[in-house]
Design an enzyme around this catalytic site. Sequence first.
Site, short mmCIF file in Angstrom:
data_model
loop_
_atom_site.label_atom_id
_atom_site.label_comp_id
_atom_site.label_asym_id
_atom_site.label_seq_id
_atom_site.Cartn_x
_atom_site.Cartn_y
_atom_site.Cartn_z
N GLY A 19 44.96 39.16 41.82
CA GLY A 19 46.70 38.79 41.47
C GLY A 19 47.32 37.65 42.32
O GLY A 19 46.14 36.50 43.33
N CYS A 28 37.40 36.16 41.91
CA CYS A 28 38.22 37.09 41.36
C CYS A 28 37.96 38.27 40.72
O CYS A 28 38.52 37.14 39.38
CB CYS A 28 39.45 37.42 42.60
SG CYS A 28 40.19 36.00 42.11
N GLU A 53 39.42 45.01 43.07
CA GLU A 53 38.65 44.70 43.93
C GLU A 53 38.34 44.45 45.35
O GLU A 53 40.05 43.55 45.79
CB GLU A 53 37.59 44.09 43.81
CG GLU A 53 37.79 43.69 42.11
CD GLU A 53 36.67 42.25 41.43
OE1 GLU A 53 36.87 41.07 41.83
OE2 GLU A 53 36.43 42.07 40.32
N1 SAH Z 1 46.55 34.11 42.75
C1 SAH Z 1 46.37 33.71 44.03
C2 SAH Z 1 45.44 34.15 45.25
C3 SAH Z 1 44.43 34.65 44.79
S1 SAH Z 1 42.58 33.69 43.24
C4 SAH Z 1 45.75 32.20 44.43
O1 SAH Z 1 45.51 31.82 42.54
O2 SAH Z 1 45.53 31.48 44.63
C5 SAH Z 1 41.60 33.22 45.20
C6 SAH Z 1 41.15 32.38 44.39
O3 SAH Z 1 39.74 32.18 43.54
C7 SAH Z 1 42.43 31.46 43.95
O4 SAH Z 1 41.71 29.65 44.32
C8 SAH Z 1 41.56 31.05 42.72
O5 SAH Z 1 42.13 29.68 41.83
C9 SAH Z 1 40.05 30.77 42.77
N2 SAH Z 1 39.41 31.28 41.03
C10 SAH Z 1 39.68 31.91 40.26
N3 SAH Z 1 38.45 32.09 39.68
C11 SAH Z 1 37.49 31.59 39.98
C12 SAH Z 1 35.79 31.32 39.31
N4 SAH Z 1 36.08 31.48 37.93
N5 SAH Z 1 35.13 30.19 39.87
C13 SAH Z 1 35.99 30.33 41.12
N6 SAH Z 1 37.24 30.36 41.59
C14 SAH Z 1 37.80 31.39 41.56
FE1 SF4 Z 2 46.23 34.83 39.37
FE2 SF4 Z 2 44.07 33.62 39.09
FE3 SF4 Z 2 45.47 32.05 38.47
FE4 SF4 Z 2 45.24 33.52 41.26
S1 SF4 Z 2 43.33 32.30 40.27
S2 SF4 Z 2 47.31 32.82 40.36
S3 SF4 Z 2 44.08 35.29 40.64
S4 SF4 Z 2 45.43 33.51 37.98
#
Ligand code: SAH
Ligand code: SF4
Length: 401
Positions: free
Chosen positions: A212, A386, A91
């Site tokens: 990721g 994500c 995505e």
């Molecule tokens: N893996 C990296 C980058 C991708 S996740 C990381 O964790 O930083 C990008 C952001 O989206 C992160 O801050 C993650 O915690 C947040 N995120 C994941 N799932 C989410 C959700 N359901 N609602 C809001 N933010 C979320």
């Molecule tokens: Fe992986 Fe989601 Fe955790 Fe980012 S927030 S490290 S994408 S599992």
Amino acid sequence: MTCDVKSQTREELEARFKDWGQPAYRASQLLDWLYVHRVTDWEMMTNLPKPLREQLRQNFTLHALELVRKQGEHDATQKFLWRLSDHSLIESVLIPANPALYGDASDRHTLCVSTQVGCAYGCKFCASGLDGWKRNLSADEIVEQVLAVERWHRDESPESSERGASEREGCSVAKNADALTLPRSHAPTLPAPPLQHIPLRLINNLVIMGMGEPLANYDPLLKALRILNASWGGGIGARKITVSTSGLAPRVRKLAEEPLQFRLAISLHGATDETRNKIMPVNRRYPLKELVAACEYYQKKKGRMITLEYILIAGVNDQIKEIKPLASLAQRLHAKVNLIPYNHVEGLPWERPTEQAQQDFLTALEKQKVAATLRREKGHDIDAACGQLRLKTERALSSTA
Ligand code: SAH
Ligand code: SF4
């Protein structure tokens, strides 16, 4: 295995062309086709001699991402689901008129890109990790997310017929005839493109926050970012690129050694080991002490402000007792805090707090003199967190298989 031409830097292409006995300007011509015109077929590179095109075809692939689904309305957050050449799904999310969270108020379009298929880090609240990690993206698959969205915008978005001026650092293209002098073209024989084919630069702000863990795919990510930052490539300023990590402390230190000035965001979501351990398994490997030390190192090396991302999840990390440790951490790191109301993920028990609770958390943090913002989640209606669109599609596909 043949690699994709969009994983090549200018230097690598020049070296290859030198080996092939080609003049250096051929590399500039090729780069113009890739990053100014964003063509998806060797045959469109009409100012390259046919035998050279054939040689390129035999030595490199030229993959374009295939759009499987798009969600979201024009002018609002739009989510793209792409199919890769091995049929994996990833995505990207396009966020217009960034509310100045990661960049300047004048930023026009931010793209959130993925770096892996799935994720191995298994944060309890996140859709990306639910089905585990499948593979790393290659540099060209990261680069191509930017190009594919810009291509979509040029060819298919409602604006494509009524577009006006657009600009990005180092490359501004307008409707008037003067703009036909494309600033990044070094090719002596490149013909000026007809007006309707002048490409528009759309994305000037990049956040590496899609599916990721970016720092777990370090080398391809850095290569992609060098290509997206280069004036001959994506032309996106390094200060307009934010890399987000769940807390891979040694890689934060490594990133601090890179010459480019990327912004760093830490997905904190808890300011004590107790809270982080509950929701982010990565914290057991790199507890806060180690992560904070790495952030301090980054900050000292780069002299840049770090952002702490903090998703607000009802009953998990939104209690007022979290304020003190969060504030002291933010002060120690001279960091600003982005509060993000949790986006519900189907099948997970977590919910966002009420608006009042979100506001109370923000106010309490501000009372501690912390620079904080509360994001009104723009993509809430389109599974913008994500990994959700991919997960839904993968599951729907496997239930019909
Ligand atoms: N893996 C990296 C980058 C991708 S996740 C990381 O964790 O930083 C990008 C952001 O989206 C992160 O801050 C993650 O915690 C947040 N995120 C994941 N799932 C989410 C959700 N359901 N609602 C809001 N933010 C979320
Ligand atoms: Fe992986 Fe989601 Fe955790 Fe980012 S927030 S490290 S994408 S599992």
